[in-house]
Design a protein around this motif. Structure first.
Motif, PDB file in Angstrom:
ATOM      1  N   PRO A   1     -18.088  -2.781   3.124  1.00  0.00           N
ATOM      2  CA  PRO A   1     -19.542  -2.854   3.250  1.00  0.00           C
ATOM      3  C   PRO A   1     -20.227  -1.842   2.350  1.00  0.00           C
ATOM      4  N   CYS A   2     -21.522  -2.061   2.117  1.00  0.00           N
ATOM      5  CA  CYS A   2     -22.288  -1.040   1.417  1.00  0.00           C
ATOM      6  C   CYS A   2     -22.255   0.229   2.270  1.00  0.00           C
ATOM      7  N   SER A   3     -22.630   0.096   3.556  1.00  0.00           N
ATOM      8  CA  SER A   3     -22.646   1.248   4.475  1.00  0.00           C
ATOM      9  C   SER A   3     -21.694   1.031   5.641  1.00  0.00           C
TER      10      SER A   3
ATOM     11  N   GLU B   1     -28.139  -8.675   0.746  1.00  0.00           N
ATOM     12  CA  GLU B   1     -28.332  -9.811  -0.181  1.00  0.00           C
ATOM     13  C   GLU B   1     -27.174  -9.959  -1.169  1.00  0.00           C
ATOM     14  N   GLN B   2     -26.504  -8.848  -1.449  1.00  0.00           N
ATOM     15  CA  GLN B   2     -25.424  -8.913  -2.437  1.00  0.00           C
ATOM     16  C   GLN B   2     -24.037  -8.840  -1.798  1.00  0.00           C
ATOM     17  N   SER B   3     -23.991  -8.786  -0.461  1.00  0.00           N
ATOM     18  CA  SER B   3     -22.684  -8.673   0.207  1.00  0.00           C
ATOM     19  C   SER B   3     -22.110 -10.063   0.450  1.00  0.00           C
ATOM     20  N   LEU B   4     -20.834 -10.221   0.148  1.00  0.00           N
ATOM     21  CA  LEU B   4     -20.159 -11.503   0.369  1.00  0.00           C
ATOM     22  C   LEU B   4     -19.797 -11.634   1.838  1.00  0.00           C
ATOM     23  N   THR B   5     -19.875 -12.856   2.375  1.00  0.00           N
ATOM     24  CA  THR B   5     -19.329 -13.113   3.709  1.00  0.00           C
ATOM     25  C   THR B   5     -17.804 -13.094   3.586  1.00  0.00           C
ATOM     26  N   PHE B   6     -17.119 -13.095   4.731  1.00  0.00           N
ATOM     27  CA  PHE B   6     -15.648 -13.129   4.686  1.00  0.00           C
ATOM     28  C   PHE B   6     -15.186 -14.391   3.935  1.00  0.00           C
ATOM     29  N   ALA B   7     -15.791 -15.529   4.244  1.00  0.00           N
ATOM     30  CA  ALA B   7     -15.362 -16.789   3.612  1.00  0.00           C
ATOM     31  C   ALA B   7     -15.596 -16.733   2.100  1.00  0.00           C
ATOM     32  N   GLU B   8     -16.725 -16.165   1.691  1.00  0.00           N
ATOM     33  CA  GLU B   8     -17.004 -16.065   0.246  1.00  0.00           C
ATOM     34  C   GLU B   8     -16.028 -15.108  -0.445  1.00  0.00           C
ATOM     35  N   PHE B   9     -15.688 -14.024   0.249  1.00  0.00           N
ATOM     36  CA  PHE B   9     -14.716 -13.080  -0.317  1.00  0.00           C
ATOM     37  C   PHE B   9     -13.358 -13.764  -0.491  1.00  0.00           C
ATOM     38  N   ASP B  10     -12.947 -14.510   0.528  1.00  0.00           N
ATOM     39  CA  ASP B  10     -11.642 -15.195   0.466  1.00  0.00           C
ATOM     40  C   ASP B  10     -11.615 -16.167  -0.715  1.00  0.00           C
TER      41      ASP B  10
ATOM     42  N   PRO C   1     -23.928 -10.674   6.465  1.00  0.00           N
ATOM     43  CA  PRO C   1     -24.747  -9.995   5.461  1.00  0.00           C
ATOM     44  C   PRO C   1     -26.227  -9.904   5.826  1.00  0.00           C
ATOM     45  N   GLU C   2     -26.732 -10.933   6.520  1.00  0.00           N
ATOM     46  CA  GLU C   2     -28.174 -10.896   6.838  1.00  0.00           C
ATOM     47  C   GLU C   2     -28.510  -9.806   7.863  1.00  0.00           C
ATOM     48  N   GLN C   3     -27.483  -9.297   8.545  1.00  0.00           N
ATOM     49  CA  GLN C   3     -27.696  -8.200   9.515  1.00  0.00           C
ATOM     50  C   GLN C   3     -27.322  -6.837   8.927  1.00  0.00           C
ATOM     51  N   ALA C   4     -26.855  -6.812   7.670  1.00  0.00           N
ATOM     52  CA  ALA C   4     -26.338  -5.550   7.104  1.00  0.00           C
ATOM     53  C   ALA C   4     -27.430  -4.485   7.050  1.00  0.00           C
ATOM     54  N   TRP C   5     -27.044  -3.235   7.236  1.00  0.00           N
ATOM     55  CA  TRP C   5     -28.004  -2.129   7.249  1.00  0.00           C
ATOM     56  C   TRP C   5     -28.401  -1.737   5.825  1.00  0.00           C
ATOM     57  N   SER C   6     -27.622  -2.192   4.821  1.00  0.00           N
ATOM     58  CA  SER C   6     -28.017  -1.995   3.412  1.00  0.00           C
ATOM     59  C   SER C   6     -27.320  -3.032   2.544  1.00  0.00           C
ATOM     60  N   ASP C   7     -27.991  -3.439   1.483  1.00  0.00           N
ATOM     61  CA  ASP C   7     -27.436  -4.339   0.465  1.00  0.00           C
ATOM     62  C   ASP C   7     -26.864  -5.660   0.986  1.00  0.00           C
TER      63      ASP C   7
ATOM     64  N   SER D   1     -21.263  -6.484  -7.528  1.00  0.00           N
ATOM     65  CA  SER D   1     -22.271  -6.580  -6.460  1.00  0.00           C
ATOM     66  C   SER D   1     -23.583  -5.926  -6.886  1.00  0.00           C
ATOM     67  N   HIS D   2     -23.520  -4.620  -7.241  1.00  0.00           N
ATOM     68  CA  HIS D   2     -24.742  -3.931  -7.661  1.00  0.00           C
ATOM     69  C   HIS D   2     -25.227  -4.446  -9.016  1.00  0.00           C
ATOM     70  N   ALA D   3     -24.307  -5.017  -9.798  1.00  0.00           N
ATOM     71  CA  ALA D   3     -24.674  -5.485 -11.137  1.00  0.00           C
ATOM     72  C   ALA D   3     -25.671  -6.637 -11.091  1.00  0.00           C
ATOM     73  N   CYS D   4     -25.655  -7.436  -9.998  1.00  0.00           N
ATOM     74  CA  CYS D   4     -26.596  -8.564  -9.975  1.00  0.00           C
ATOM     75  C   CYS D   4     -27.482  -8.603  -8.741  1.00  0.00           C
ATOM     76  N   GLY D   5     -26.973  -8.127  -7.601  1.00  0.00           N
ATOM     77  CA  GLY D   5     -27.811  -8.076  -6.403  1.00  0.00           C
ATOM     78  C   GLY D   5     -27.878  -9.368  -5.606  1.00  0.00           C
TER      79      GLY D   5
END
Ligand code: PEP
Ligand code: MN
Length: 288
Positions: free
Chosen positions: A44-46, A254-263, A246-252, A214-218
């Motif tokens: 995670p970001c945080s 919009e750019q965090s992948l879900t588990f399925a997207e990461f896989d 990701p929609e509940q993340a305390w930071s970043d 991740s930070h490169a595009c957001g």
């Protein structure tokens, strides 16, 4: 490397390739960063809660990540935004390491916190906003821990190499360089990814280089494509943000992948990483 590059970057000669130094391999736990293996740092970001960081750690490890990322001290654009859990976050990261065996990378923002963060982390991240904080880099380098040095958002390649040179001058050659996007005239995305910097750094420097898609595009939907570009540009690894919601993340978020997207990204990257391994193998054969 041509003499013209040596002249161009003469001020930072210790970080340049030379007959003595073709490639630095940063050893962290049982990992070799800058060696033949492509290294994935994910998380995670945080750091938010115990449940959050442990579930992410187990998940990314099962998908092949070797390093867990997570901020405990967060450099936020707004003074009113969540600033990180601090020591509590470091303890949760250490717990995740003992449960999964993943190495830990986390940011240190202040000289005063270097010894504390170095006690818990395997790699100290110097963030984009701190890339020109030379006293912080010097103190972090003297901790003896490897550094992950992110390119400042308005820093040139020369600037990044100058900051790396400070760590080497302080006696720490275990520096991993990171391209995380820069500010340009084009503000469509959060930053402008600069894969040419990765190719250049790999060409002139013996230090490992990683990409931060991740930070490169957001935007999470673009992260897998940027990760592929990073591998193709010759990066030794990547650092990527992942969150179960990701929609509940305390930071970043919009750019965090879900588990399925990461896989899916990890699966799609495999042929690119195999190609890279073949290219690195050929290079070693040519050199050796
Ligand atoms: C981060 O890694 O979450 C971060 C804040 O990175 P950067 O310093 O590249 O903005
Ligand atoms: Mn982040």
């Amino acid at each position: 490397m041509r003499a013209s590059w040596q002249e161009r970057f003469a001020e930072t000669s210790d970080v340049l390739k030379s007959s003595q130094h073709q490639q630095t391999v940063v050893r962290v736990l049982d990992l070799e960063i800058g060696g033949s293996q492509f290294i994935t740092m994910a998380g995670p970001c945080s750091v938010e809660t115990e449940q959050q960081i442990l579930s992410i750690a187990h998940h990314v490890r099962a998908q092949g990540a070797q390093v867990l990322r997570g901020g405990a001290f967060k450099p936020r654009s707004s003074p009113y935004a969540f600033q990180g859990l601090g020591l509590e976050g470091l303890k949760l990261l250490a717990k995740a390491r003992s449960e999964t065996g993943l190495a830990i990378v986390t940011e240190v923002m202040s000289e005063d916190d270097v010894s504390l963060v170095a006690e818990y982390a395997d790699i100290l991240q110097i963030g984009s906003r701190s890339m020109e904080n030379f006293t912080l880099i010097d103190a972090a380098a003297r901790s003896g821990r490897p550094l992950l040095l992110k390119r400042g958002m308005m820093a040139t390649v020369d600037d990044l190499l100058r900051s790396a040179q400070i760590a080497l001058t302080a006696g720490n050659a275990n520096v991993i360089l990171c391209e995380r996007g820069i500010r340009t005239f084009d503000s469509t995305l959060r930053n402008t990814f600069d894969p040419a910097a990765i190719a250049l750094l790999k060409h002139i420097s013996h230090l490992p280089v990683i990409a931060d898609p991740s930070h490169a595009c957001g935007h999470r939907e673009l992260v897998p494509a940027l990760a592929r570009i990073g591998v193709a540009a010759g990066a030794d690894g990547m650092i990527v943000e992942v969150h179960p919601q990701p929609e509940q993340a305390w930071s970043d978020g919009e750019q965090s992948l879900t588990f399925a997207e990461f896989d899916e990204m990890m699966t799609m990257l495999k042929p690119y990483i195999r190609h890279r391994a073949a290219a690195v193998g050929n290079l070693l054969e040519t050199v050796g």
